[in-house]
Design a protein around this motif. Structure first.
Motif, PDB file in Angstrom:
ATOM      1  N   SER A  72      17.463  -3.809 -23.219  1.00 38.64           N
ATOM      2  CA  SER A  72      17.519  -3.011 -24.257  1.00 38.64           C
ATOM      3  C   SER A  72      17.375  -1.566 -23.804  1.00 38.64           C
ATOM      4  N   ARG A 115      23.497   0.173 -32.740  1.00 40.11           N
ATOM      5  CA  ARG A 115      22.728   1.116 -31.936  1.00 40.11           C
ATOM      6  C   ARG A 115      23.230   2.213 -31.860  1.00 40.11           C
ATOM      7  N   ALA A 119      16.377  -1.052 -30.469  1.00 37.10           N
ATOM      8  CA  ALA A 119      17.791  -1.749 -30.085  1.00 37.10           C
ATOM      9  C   ALA A 119      17.875  -2.264 -28.784  1.00 37.10           C
TER      10      ALA A 119
END
Lengths: 78, 78
Positions: free
Chosen positions: A68, B10, B78
């Motif tokens: 991430s 994102r 995210a």
């Protein structure tokens, strides 16, 4: 003549982090990594050297590594 | 005709985080924030909407807010 690589140290740290992930994934050469993941080889090489990467390009690489944004940048001391 | 805004969720979360920081800094309008910090107004507005921001542009904004990359992205789920 391309201007010198961008000098913000944080860009270089991001590049070093990308390299670290690539090596940890078992790729001693960035060319092979880029080729096998259908990334533009020359551009990817510049990313590892601290070029001014876009968020979409970074996300594409992080998806390859399945990491991430938060985990990636937790490893960047900047 | 400009292509639709990039759709990676994102990117939108990054834009929302920029907006969150801007409002927390006391700016109800992104135009005033951009003007007072000598950022290109239209471009900055697109960043808040999830455009494909470059790392240098992001770093410039984070420097204004005095927040690190790690702290910024810790707030992006995210």
């Amino acid at each position: 003549m391309k201007s010198r690589e961008d000098t913000d140290p944080r860009l270089h740290q991001i590049g070093a982090r990308l390299r670290e992930l690539r090596v940890a994934a078992g790729y001693s050469s960035y060319e092979t990594f880029a080729f096998e993941h259908e990334l533009p080889r020359v551009t990817y090489g510049k990313h590892e050297k601290g070029s001014n990467i876009t968020m979409k390009s970074l996300l594409r690489i992080l998806d390859i590594h399945r990491i991430s944004l938060a985990d990636f940048f937790a490893g960047v001391k900047a």
